[in-house]
Motif scaffolding. Sequence first.
Motif, PDB file in Angstrom:
ATOM      1  N   LYS A 281       0.870  -1.180   0.000  1.00  0.00           N
ATOM      2  CA  LYS A 281       0.000   0.000   0.000  1.00  0.00           C
ATOM      3  C   LYS A 281       0.900   1.222   0.000  1.00  0.00           C
ATOM      4  CE  LYS A 281      -3.556   2.505   2.624  1.00  0.00           C
ATOM      5  NZ  LYS A 281      -4.388   2.806   1.439  1.00  0.00           N
ATOM      6  N   ALA A 282       0.840   2.010  -1.058  1.00  0.00           N
ATOM      7  CA  ALA A 282       1.675   3.208  -1.182  1.00  0.00           C
ATOM      8  C   ALA A 282       0.955   4.414  -0.603  1.00  0.00           C
ATOM      9  CB  ALA A 282       2.020   3.448  -2.649  1.00  0.00           C
ATOM     10  N   PRO A 283       1.697   5.431  -0.149  1.00  0.00           N
ATOM     11  CA  PRO A 283       1.055   6.636   0.377  1.00  0.00           C
ATOM     12  C   PRO A 283       0.309   7.380  -0.727  1.00  0.00           C
ATOM     13  CG  PRO A 283       3.417   6.976   0.129  1.00  0.00           C
ATOM     14  CD  PRO A 283       3.174   5.526  -0.120  1.00  0.00           C
ATOM     15  N   LYS A 284      -0.708   8.138  -0.329  1.00  0.00           N
ATOM     16  CA  LYS A 284      -1.516   8.884  -1.303  1.00  0.00           C
ATOM     17  C   LYS A 284      -0.825  10.179  -1.739  1.00  0.00           C
ATOM     18  CE  LYS A 284      -5.897   7.240   0.652  1.00  0.00           C
ATOM     19  NZ  LYS A 284      -7.144   7.654   1.344  1.00  0.00           N
ATOM     20  N   VAL A 285       0.182  10.591  -0.982  1.00  0.00           N
ATOM     21  CA  VAL A 285       0.852  11.863  -1.262  1.00  0.00           C
ATOM     22  C   VAL A 285       2.359  11.643  -1.337  1.00  0.00           C
ATOM     23  CG1 VAL A 285      -0.908  13.318  -0.195  1.00  0.00           C
ATOM     24  CG2 VAL A 285       0.914  12.353   1.222  1.00  0.00           C
ATOM     25  N   GLY A 286       3.057  12.587  -1.976  1.00  0.00           N
ATOM     26  CA  GLY A 286       4.508  12.566  -1.990  1.00  0.00           C
ATOM     27  C   GLY A 286       5.112  11.462  -2.831  1.00  0.00           C
ATOM     28  N   SER A 287       6.433  11.286  -2.666  1.00  0.00           N
ATOM     29  CA  SER A 287       7.203  10.267  -3.396  1.00  0.00           C
ATOM     30  C   SER A 287       7.849   9.323  -2.397  1.00  0.00           C
ATOM     31  CB  SER A 287       8.289  10.931  -4.248  1.00  0.00           C
ATOM     32  OG  SER A 287       7.730  11.864  -5.150  1.00  0.00           O
ATOM     33  N   ALA A 288       7.481   8.031  -2.472  1.00  0.00           N
ATOM     34  CA  ALA A 288       8.020   7.035  -1.543  1.00  0.00           C
ATOM     35  C   ALA A 288       9.397   6.574  -2.011  1.00  0.00           C
ATOM     36  CB  ALA A 288       7.065   5.849  -1.442  1.00  0.00           C
ATOM     37  N   LYS A 289      10.367   6.577  -1.096  1.00  0.00           N
ATOM     38  CA  LYS A 289      11.739   6.225  -1.459  1.00  0.00           C
ATOM     39  C   LYS A 289      12.395   5.393  -0.360  1.00  0.00           C
ATOM     40  CE  LYS A 289      12.173  10.563  -4.020  1.00  0.00           C
ATOM     41  NZ  LYS A 289      12.828  11.890  -4.086  1.00  0.00           N
ATOM     42  N   ILE A 290      13.305   4.513  -0.766  1.00  0.00           N
ATOM     43  CA  ILE A 290      14.159   3.770   0.162  1.00  0.00           C
ATOM     44  C   ILE A 290      15.552   4.367   0.074  1.00  0.00           C
ATOM     45  CG2 ILE A 290      15.103   1.520   0.784  1.00  0.00           C
ATOM     46  CD1 ILE A 290      12.080   1.722   1.159  1.00  0.00           C
ATOM     47  N   LEU A 291      16.138   4.693   1.229  1.00  0.00           N
ATOM     48  CA  LEU A 291      17.432   5.371   1.266  1.00  0.00           C
ATOM     49  C   LEU A 291      18.441   4.614   2.120  1.00  0.00           C
ATOM     50  CD1 LEU A 291      15.940   8.901   1.939  1.00  0.00           C
ATOM     51  CD2 LEU A 291      16.959   8.209  -0.211  1.00  0.00           C
ATOM     52  N   LYS A 292      19.669   4.585   1.665  1.00  0.00           N
ATOM     53  CA  LYS A 292      20.766   4.040   2.462  1.00  0.00           C
ATOM     54  C   LYS A 292      21.375   5.159   3.311  1.00  0.00           C
ATOM     55  CE  LYS A 292      24.399   4.780  -1.008  1.00  0.00           C
ATOM     56  NZ  LYS A 292      25.165   5.771  -0.228  1.00  0.00           N
ATOM     57  N   PRO A 293      22.152   4.805   4.341  1.00  0.00           N
ATOM     58  CA  PRO A 293      22.858   5.839   5.099  1.00  0.00           C
ATOM     59  C   PRO A 293      23.784   6.656   4.198  1.00  0.00           C
ATOM     60  CG  PRO A 293      22.872   3.770   6.305  1.00  0.00           C
ATOM     61  CD  PRO A 293      22.319   3.466   4.945  1.00  0.00           C
ATOM     62  N   ASP A 294      23.902   7.921   4.499  1.00  0.00           N
ATOM     63  CA  ASP A 294      24.753   8.809   3.710  1.00  0.00           C
ATOM     64  C   ASP A 294      26.204   8.678   4.176  1.00  0.00           C
ATOM     65  OD1 ASP A 294      24.586  11.397   1.812  1.00  0.00           O
ATOM     66  OD2 ASP A 294      26.051  11.758   3.405  1.00  0.00           O
ATOM     67  N   SER A 295      27.111   8.490   3.244  1.00  0.00           N
ATOM     68  CA  SER A 295      28.511   8.242   3.602  1.00  0.00           C
ATOM     69  C   SER A 295      29.266   9.511   3.975  1.00  0.00           C
ATOM     70  CB  SER A 295      29.236   7.547   2.438  1.00  0.00           C
ATOM     71  OG  SER A 295      29.163   8.338   1.268  1.00  0.00           O
ATOM     72  N   ASN A 296      28.726  10.682   3.632  1.00  0.00           N
ATOM     73  CA  ASN A 296      29.448  11.937   3.854  1.00  0.00           C
ATOM     74  C   ASN A 296      28.799  12.854   4.876  1.00  0.00           C
ATOM     75  OD1 ASN A 296      31.378  11.357   1.735  1.00  0.00           O
ATOM     76  ND2 ASN A 296      29.736  11.818   0.271  1.00  0.00           N
ATOM     77  N   MET A 297      27.578  12.562   5.257  1.00  0.00           N
ATOM     78  CA  MET A 297      26.826  13.460   6.136  1.00  0.00           C
ATOM     79  C   MET A 297      27.458  13.515   7.527  1.00  0.00           C
ATOM     80  SD  MET A 297      24.124  15.361   5.799  1.00  0.00           S
ATOM     81  CE  MET A 297      22.798  16.153   6.709  1.00  0.00           C
ATOM     82  N   GLU A 298      27.721  14.706   8.006  1.00  0.00           N
ATOM     83  CA  GLU A 298      28.275  14.881   9.345  1.00  0.00           C
ATOM     84  C   GLU A 298      27.145  15.179  10.325  1.00  0.00           C
ATOM     85  OE1 GLU A 298      31.311  14.482  10.406  1.00  0.00           O
ATOM     86  OE2 GLU A 298      32.174  14.044   8.432  1.00  0.00           O
ATOM     87  N   GLY A 299      27.138  14.484  11.451  1.00  0.00           N
ATOM     88  CA  GLY A 299      26.178  14.768  12.506  1.00  0.00           C
ATOM     89  C   GLY A 299      24.862  14.041  12.367  1.00  0.00           C
ATOM     90  N   SER A 300      24.609  13.375  11.247  1.00  0.00           N
ATOM     91  CA  SER A 300      23.397  12.588  11.091  1.00  0.00           C
ATOM     92  C   SER A 300      23.665  11.413  10.163  1.00  0.00           C
ATOM     93  CB  SER A 300      22.250  13.452  10.549  1.00  0.00           C
ATOM     94  OG  SER A 300      22.570  13.951   9.282  1.00  0.00           O
ATOM     95  N   ILE A 301      22.756  10.469  10.143  1.00  0.00           N
ATOM     96  CA  ILE A 301      22.963   9.238   9.385  1.00  0.00           C
ATOM     97  C   ILE A 301      22.439   9.344   7.959  1.00  0.00           C
ATOM     98  CG2 ILE A 301      22.400   6.768   9.289  1.00  0.00           C
ATOM     99  CD1 ILE A 301      22.157   6.820  12.344  1.00  0.00           C
ATOM    100  N   PHE A 302      21.313  10.040   7.782  1.00  0.00           N
ATOM    101  CA  PHE A 302      20.646  10.048   6.481  1.00  0.00           C
ATOM    102  C   PHE A 302      20.580  11.450   5.879  1.00  0.00           C
ATOM    103  CE2 PHE A 302      18.839   6.376   8.729  1.00  0.00           C
ATOM    104  CZ  PHE A 302      19.046   5.380   7.787  1.00  0.00           C
ATOM    105  N   LYS A 303      20.537  11.463   4.559  1.00  0.00           N
ATOM    106  CA  LYS A 303      20.276  12.678   3.807  1.00  0.00           C
ATOM    107  C   LYS A 303      19.432  12.285   2.598  1.00  0.00           C
ATOM    108  CE  LYS A 303      22.497  16.697   1.691  1.00  0.00           C
ATOM    109  NZ  LYS A 303      23.798  17.316   1.304  1.00  0.00           N
TER     110      LYS A 303
END
Length: 250
Positions: free
Chosen positions: A108-130
């Motif tokens: 069941k997909a959401p009715k709004v927006g764009s659904a995405k699967i993301l891996k952890p960001d390799s360069n982001m400082e201070g957080s895991i995801f971007k």
Amino acid sequence: MKDNLQKFLNLRQFHICIIFIFIISILFIVGVISLIYSVEGENHLPFQLSKIVLISTIEGIDIEDTTNRWNLDVNQNNDIYLYIKKNEQYEDTEIIESIKLDNFNFIKAPKVGSAKILKPDSNMEGSIFKNTKENEVNNIEFIGSMDSSIKELKISNQGGLVIFRYAIDDLGNYISNEDEQINHNELLKNLNINNEDLKTKFSFDIYMYLNSKKTYKSTIILDFPINDIVNEGTQSTEITDLENIVFKRM
């Protein structure tokens, strides 16, 4: 002579019946064992999925805008933490070669927006995801290593964390010239988005590859959003009842 022949034929038919019953019994036993295995899976895994932690947040990303004081691109993020631990009751020594997540399927997909699967960001400082295009994936693989490194997609070869994000991007822009500060927990409400709009059910397969060439597979199904994120803001839950997640030897 006829009596002897009849006795022989009867004896032969009796033996055929016995063999037939024996074959049917074997097939029945194999069927029962297969059914039990399909329901219960492996009872003695070298590594176990011990718990799943879900954290849902609302994010507003600043967009350069010389006209308005605030212009935020709004996303709803769901971070999924899979805890893999060594089974202390397992006698043999095993090493994790990799843990792979694949075959993401939106039931069941959401009715709004764009659904995405993301891996952890390799360069982001201070957080895991971007939430960027380069972090969007169809599958994720954490390689077994001596040390864990979420950003490098490494998991300890004796167990650790596998993390990914399910995000609903492009929910809209919140524009304001009046707010002194922005409360991100209220952004969905300000855009008139409700929990039903975000409602999602998706499944994915988790593969456990070991150095011994053994492979185990299970399917996980998750539901979002967690609780009432629209009105309450950041939400989290911990899933420890994992009886319905059955690993099978490939």
